[in-house]
Each structure stands twice: as structure tokens, then as C-alpha cells.
Design a protein around this motif. Structure first.
Motif, short mmCIF file in Angstrom:
data_model
loop_
_atom_site.label_atom_id
_atom_site.label_comp_id
_atom_site.label_asym_id
_atom_site.label_seq_id
_atom_site.Cartn_x
_atom_site.Cartn_y
_atom_site.Cartn_z
N THR A 1 13.73 66.48 73.23
CA THR A 1 14.38 65.30 73.79
C THR A 1 14.22 65.30 75.30
OG1 THR A 1 16.02 65.34 72.01
CG2 THR A 1 16.51 63.96 73.92
N ALA A 2 13.69 64.20 75.84
CA ALA A 2 13.52 64.06 77.29
C ALA A 2 14.78 63.48 77.90
CB ALA A 2 12.33 63.16 77.58
N HIS A 3 15.12 63.94 79.13
CA HIS A 3 16.30 63.46 79.83
C HIS A 3 15.99 63.20 81.30
CE1 HIS A 3 18.34 65.94 76.54
NE2 HIS A 3 18.84 64.72 76.37
N VAL A 4 16.74 62.28 81.89
CA VAL A 4 16.74 62.05 83.33
C VAL A 4 18.20 62.10 83.78
CG1 VAL A 4 16.16 60.51 85.23
CG2 VAL A 4 14.68 60.60 83.20
N TRP A 5 18.46 62.84 84.88
CA TRP A 5 19.82 63.06 85.36
C TRP A 5 19.90 62.73 86.85
CZ3 TRP A 5 22.77 65.65 81.45
CH2 TRP A 5 22.02 66.29 80.46
N SER A 6 21.09 62.35 87.28
CA SER A 6 21.37 62.30 88.72
C SER A 6 21.73 63.70 89.18
CB SER A 6 22.52 61.33 89.01
OG SER A 6 23.72 61.80 88.41
N ALA A 7 21.82 63.88 90.51
CA ALA A 7 22.06 65.22 91.06
C ALA A 7 23.43 65.77 90.68
CB ALA A 7 21.92 65.19 92.58
N ASP A 8 24.39 64.90 90.36
CA ASP A 8 25.72 65.37 89.99
C ASP A 8 25.87 65.62 88.49
OD1 ASP A 8 25.82 62.84 88.92
OD2 ASP A 8 27.49 62.13 90.16
#
Length: 275
Positions: A176-183
């Protein structure tokens, strides 16, 4: 018989094929890219390749940042090399590279100017961050635990993430691919089918990103078996429009936001960007 011997000798002397190929070593520079902005007083990873045609035999690559007045040896072998520099003076900095064999020092065949401590936004014609091999050893990690593996990065202009690339290890099943913010806020998730080794993923929905803001792109593998290279992110990488900091490779066992680091490892996750 004597005339025949003389004729054979003459044919050898005028033969257009030399007995041995001449050394002609040359170096290339993959990163940083031209006119990229890099932070002042922070380590910068410089890497490239070195070749000598069919003769091979590269013994060293060295780098100069003062127009050849002094040279610094790099970690080098056959076709790749890397060096960590720490720019201490703001303004333009030109990096030059040359290659050596046991018998020859080649000319400067790679030269690139970057901007230290600046905020330039040079033209962008590519799409993805390119992480070439360096002399650091690669590993198909035998770890079988479930883990999230990713990369910290920022961009130098507003745009969108449109996909990601994976270089996979022994586990080639679904992830599963994910994109996150720095927090640690999850911005996107997408199921990724099984694939062999290298994989390019196009996001079904693009993710807006803001210049100068850090993000993390990662993937969750339920059974380890990932590809890793330790001692890779010893310096930042500047490839327009991307910048990755020291220790950019991150992980988290059992999934979730990856924030842990291990020996400056690279887990071979790369973002794709569109302006």
C-alpha cells in the motif's frame, strides 16, 4: 621467404587495429542538478558515474570546488562514486569531476554550478527524483516483519505529487502506497498490486504539495523483504524540484507514519511531481 617476412611485418605496422585500447577515463555527475539551491552549512551528497570504454579499469574519481586548485578523492568503484560536501559560502558553487585509471588522469568531464543558500527555481523538465547507485552496498533485507518504508522530501515550487517509484526486494506481493505531511497526517493511500523489483505507480488522485514544506512518500509491506542501502543519505540530495535531507530514509514497524531512521538507509522510494 625473406621478402614474405618483410611484407608481413609491414602489414602489422600499418594495421588500423591497435594492440591495446588507449585509456580515456571520464566522469559524469548525476546529482546535484544544475542551478539547484542547497542549504548553507549542511552536508550535500554529490554522486555520479565513471567510465573508460571497453578498457574499464577506473581507479579513482576526484572532485574540485575551486576550479581545479585542489582535488578531493571520492568513494569510487567501477561505475559509480559519491562524496559528501558541506558548502560554507553562500552564492554559486561549481563542482568539477575527473576520473583516473592506473596510467592516466582524465580531463574534467563533469562540471555543474549550484546555488548555496539561495532560493532559485531553475527550469524543471523531469518528473521523478532519481536515486542512482553509490558505492554503499545494497541489501535484499531478510527482515520479514510488517513495516512502512519511506522518504522525506520537499519541493522548490508548488505542484502535485502524481505517483511514486519503488525498487523492491524479495517480497514482491501487494503493498500500500502512502503520502504523509511532516506531522504524520495521512494525505493519500493507494493499493499497489504485486510486481517484480522495479515498479512505477500512478496515483489515481494527485496530491497538492507546497514549496518548502516537507512530505513523506512511503509504502507498507506486510512481509518485509524490502530493498535497502545503508549509509546512503549521509548528505542532502538536490535535484530540481526535489530536496531530500540527511537521513531522508524513514521506517515504522507495523505500519503508520514512518519517522524512524537507521544508518542513513535508502529504502528506494521516490516521488513523481508535476508543476
Amino acid at each position: 621467404m625473406r621478402r614474405l617476412a618483410v611484407l608481413l611485418l609491414a602489414l602489422v605496422l600499418v594495421s588500423p587495429t591497435p594492440a591495446f585500447a588507449a585509456d580515456n577515463p571520464f566522469a559524469t555527475l548525476y546529482s546535484p542538478t544544475a542551478d539547484a539551491s542547497v542549504p548553507l552549512n549542511e552536508p550535500l551528497l554529490v554522486f555520479g558515474g565513471a567510465f573508460n570504454g571497453e578498457s574499464s579499469g577506473i581507479t579513482e574519481v576526484d572532485v574540485s570546488t575551486d576550479d581545479g586548485a585542489t582535488w578531493t578523492s571520492t568513494d569510487a568503484h567501477t561505475e559509480n562514486w559519491a562524496l559528501v560536501l558541506t558548502p560554507t559560502t553562500p552564492g554559486p558553487l561549481t563542482i568539477q569531476a575527473r576520473a583516473h585509471t592506473a596510467s592516466t588522469t582524465g580531463p574534467v568531464t563533469a562540471s555543474r554550478t549550484i546555488q548555496v543558500g539561495g532560493t532559485t527555481t531553475p527550469p524543471f523538465t523531469g518528473s521523478g527524483l532519481v536515486l542512482h547507485d553509490t558505492p554503499a552496498p545494497d541489501l535484499n533485507d531478510p527482515d520479514t516483519a510488517a513495516v512502512e518504508l519511506g522518504l522525506r522530501f520537499q519541493v522548490d515550487r508548488d505542484g502535485s505529487l502524481v505517483g511514486m517509484g519503488l525498487r523492491r526486494g524479495d517480497y514482491t506481493g501487494p503493498v500500500t502506497a502512502h503520502v504523509w505531511s511532516a506531522d504524520g497526517t495521512l494525505l493519500a493511500a493507494q493499493a499497489v498490486p504485486a510486481a517484480q523489483r522495479s515498479q512505477q505507480i500512478t496515483f489515481t488522485t494527485t496530491i497538492p504539495v507546497t514549496a518548502g514544506t516537507e512530505y513523506v512518500v512511503s509504502y507498507y509491506t506486510p512481509s518485509g523483504g524490502y530493498f535497502a542501502t545503508e549509509n546512503y543519505f549521509l548528505g542532502g540530495i538536490a535535484q530540481t524540484p526535489f530536496y531530500t535531507p540527511v537521513n531522508a530514509g524513514v521506517y515504522s514497524y507495523d505500519g503508520g507514519f514512518p519517522a524512524e531512521t537507521w544508518n542513513a538507509s535508502n529504502y528506494w522510494v521516490t516521488p513523481y511531481f508535476a508543476a
